[in-house]
Design an enzyme around this catalytic site. Structure first.
Site, PDB file in Angstrom:
ATOM      1  N   TYR A 167      34.662  19.492  28.656  1.00  0.00           N
ATOM      2  CA  TYR A 167      35.537  18.342  28.934  1.00  0.00           C
ATOM      3  C   TYR A 167      35.092  17.599  30.185  1.00  0.00           C
ATOM      4  O   TYR A 167      34.717  18.209  31.180  1.00  0.00           O
ATOM      5  CB  TYR A 167      36.976  18.810  29.162  1.00  0.00           C
ATOM      6  CG  TYR A 167      37.729  19.194  27.916  1.00  0.00           C
ATOM      7  CD1 TYR A 167      37.834  18.326  26.833  1.00  0.00           C
ATOM      8  CD2 TYR A 167      38.365  20.429  27.846  1.00  0.00           C
ATOM      9  CE1 TYR A 167      38.549  18.682  25.703  1.00  0.00           C
ATOM     10  CE2 TYR A 167      39.087  20.796  26.723  1.00  0.00           C
ATOM     11  CZ  TYR A 167      39.172  19.913  25.643  1.00  0.00           C
ATOM     12  OH  TYR A 167      39.877  20.273  24.541  1.00  0.00           O
ATOM     13  N   LYS A 198      54.233  46.083  41.736  1.00  0.00           N
ATOM     14  CA  LYS A 198      54.831  44.772  41.460  1.00  0.00           C
ATOM     15  C   LYS A 198      53.916  43.969  40.528  1.00  0.00           C
ATOM     16  O   LYS A 198      52.728  44.304  40.373  1.00  0.00           O
ATOM     17  CB  LYS A 198      55.049  44.018  42.776  1.00  0.00           C
ATOM     18  CG  LYS A 198      53.769  43.765  43.556  1.00  0.00           C
ATOM     19  CD  LYS A 198      54.056  43.278  44.973  1.00  0.00           C
ATOM     20  CE  LYS A 198      52.767  43.128  45.752  1.00  0.00           C
ATOM     21  NZ  LYS A 198      53.000  42.779  47.159  1.00  0.00           N
TER      22      LYS A 198
HETATM   23  C1  LIG Z   1      52.121  43.625  47.855  1.00  0.00           C
HETATM   24  C2  LIG Z   1      52.553  44.400  49.033  1.00  0.00           C
HETATM   25  C3  LIG Z   1      51.865  45.563  49.432  1.00  0.00           C
HETATM   26  C4  LIG Z   1      50.592  46.015  48.776  1.00  0.00           C
HETATM   27  O1  LIG Z   1      49.546  45.272  49.316  1.00  0.00           O
HETATM   28  P1  LIG Z   1      48.013  45.554  48.884  1.00  0.00           P
HETATM   29  O2  LIG Z   1      47.255  44.703  49.812  1.00  0.00           O
HETATM   30  O3  LIG Z   1      47.930  45.148  47.459  1.00  0.00           O
HETATM   31  O4  LIG Z   1      47.776  47.006  49.052  1.00  0.00           O
HETATM   32  C5  LIG Z   1      52.391  46.321  50.463  1.00  0.00           C
HETATM   33  N1  LIG Z   1      53.526  45.934  51.085  1.00  0.00           N
HETATM   34  C6  LIG Z   1      54.185  44.808  50.770  1.00  0.00           C
HETATM   35  C7  LIG Z   1      55.407  44.439  51.511  1.00  0.00           C
HETATM   36  C8  LIG Z   1      53.726  43.996  49.738  1.00  0.00           C
HETATM   37  O5  LIG Z   1      54.366  42.867  49.435  1.00  0.00           O
END
Ligand SMILES: *Cc1c(COP(=O)(O)O)cnc(C)c1O
Length: 336
Positions: A219, A3
């Site tokens: 800044y 993702k």
């Molecule tokens: C993002 C996600 C993962 C992966 O998690 P990590 O901690 O990056 O390994 C697994 N399951 C679900 C449902 C997620 O949303």
């Protein structure tokens, strides 16, 4: 788990490498990510969409066209999919997400009966604090999930994210869903990282200047030089995903981000601006300094977890924030 553009690293580059390493089941958050992944990988792998809802006819058509499998996460989604199945539509498989404590997505255990109507290929749940090995939530969620999956003897089961994989055999089931660890993050905070670093970020020094005691940098004038300093300006700003408040709040504080130059830690000074930041290079021998030389921001000497801890973030944020302006170079080093 690919993702968010494979955690900011590039879905189109990362996914084929994972396929070659044997991965046949991919998870994305959005259907649009699933479409891009299908284009990249072609047929032959399963693509599951975590946040497919709310489901409607358009969404279903997208799932059908691209062979994406929804992870059904609410009773209305289950009902919609069940009805489509009854109508005889040619549907891809589906998964059902059960909530075991996160209270974010997923059906309650008591909704198992309704979920059976869609004959899921996979039932899954997600940990709250799997990175803390001894947290009692882990055992509680493992127990709740074991009960749920028993109601689906035909389905595969999946519970563990990266950190969950390190909780022992009871967390593993048929399929694990690593994300962060694949990209070099430490799934076992507080212990040595079992994963190899995979990301490196270097930026060139734009220019060097000398700052007199009492002058301010950046800044808002929030940083005042306590002594004569040699500083370097870097083309790295918050538009590149670097934290605006990356610098330590006080000159000699233990927190705060730094770059590595010639093996020396060079702390960030003042506010990071949109496109630029300033580091203290006083510790580097003057003769070694010249514009164009590269400073390490992330890499073997500054892990994504280090950088995150020093800038009030987590490694996941550091990765997914990596800017679109960086020139990205991919090297495949093979597996060992
Ligand atoms: C993002 C996600 C993962 C992966 O998690 P990590 O901690 O990056 O390994 C697994 N399951 C679900 C449902 C997620 O949303």
């Amino acid at each position: 788990m690919v993702k968010a553009d494979a955690y900011g690293l590039g879905l189109r580059q990362v996914a084929p490498v994972l396929t070659r390493a044997g991965c046949a089941t991919f998870f994305v958050a959005h259907a649009s990510e699933g479409v891009a992944l299908r284009e990249t990988l072609g047929r032959g792998c399963a693509i599951l969409v975590l946040n497919g809802g709310p489901l409607d006819d358009d969404a279903m058509a997208l799932f059908q066209t691209h062979g994406l499998e929804p992870v059904l996460s609410s009773l209305p989604e289950v009902a919609f999919w069940a009805k489509a199945r009854q109508s005889g539509a040619a549907l891809p498989g589906c998964a059902v997400h059960f909530d075991t404590g996160l209270n974010r997505l997923g059906l309650h255990a008591r909704d198992s009966e309704a979920a059976r109507a869609v004959s899921p290929r996979l039932v899954m749940s997600h940990f709250i604090v799997s990175e803390t090995v001894n947290d009692p939530n882990n055992a509680a969620q493992i127990a709740r999930f074991a009960e749920i999956r028993a109601a689906f003897p035909q389905a595969k089961a999946s519970l563990a994210n990266s950190s969950g994989i390190f909780l022992g055999a009871a967390a593993l089931h048929d399929l694990v869903r690593p994300g962060f660890a694949l990209y070099g993050g430490n799934p076992c905070p507080g212990s040595l990282n079992p994963m190899r670093n995979v990301v490196r970020l270097d930026v060139p020094l734009l220019l060097l200047r000398d700052v007199a005691p009492g002058e301010t940098i950046g800044y808002g004038g929030h940083f005042t030089a306590p002594r004569a300093m040699r500083v370097a300006t870097l083309p790295l700003g918050y538009a590149d995903g670097f934290a605006r408040l990356a610098a330590a709040p006080a000159p000699d504080a233990k927190t705060g981000a730094f770059a590595i130059l010639e093996g020396r830690a060079c702390p960030f000074l003042g506010r990071v601006s949109m496109d630029l930041s300033v580091i203290d290079v006083s510790a580097v021998p003057h003769a070694a300094l010249h514009p164009g030389m590269m400073a390490q921001i992330l890499g073997p000497d500054i892990t994504i977890d280090d950088c995150a801890a020093r800038t009030g973030r987590i490694g996941y944020e550091v990765l997914t924030s990596l800017g679109r302006r960086f020139q990205r170079v991919y090297e495949e080093t093979g597996t060992e």
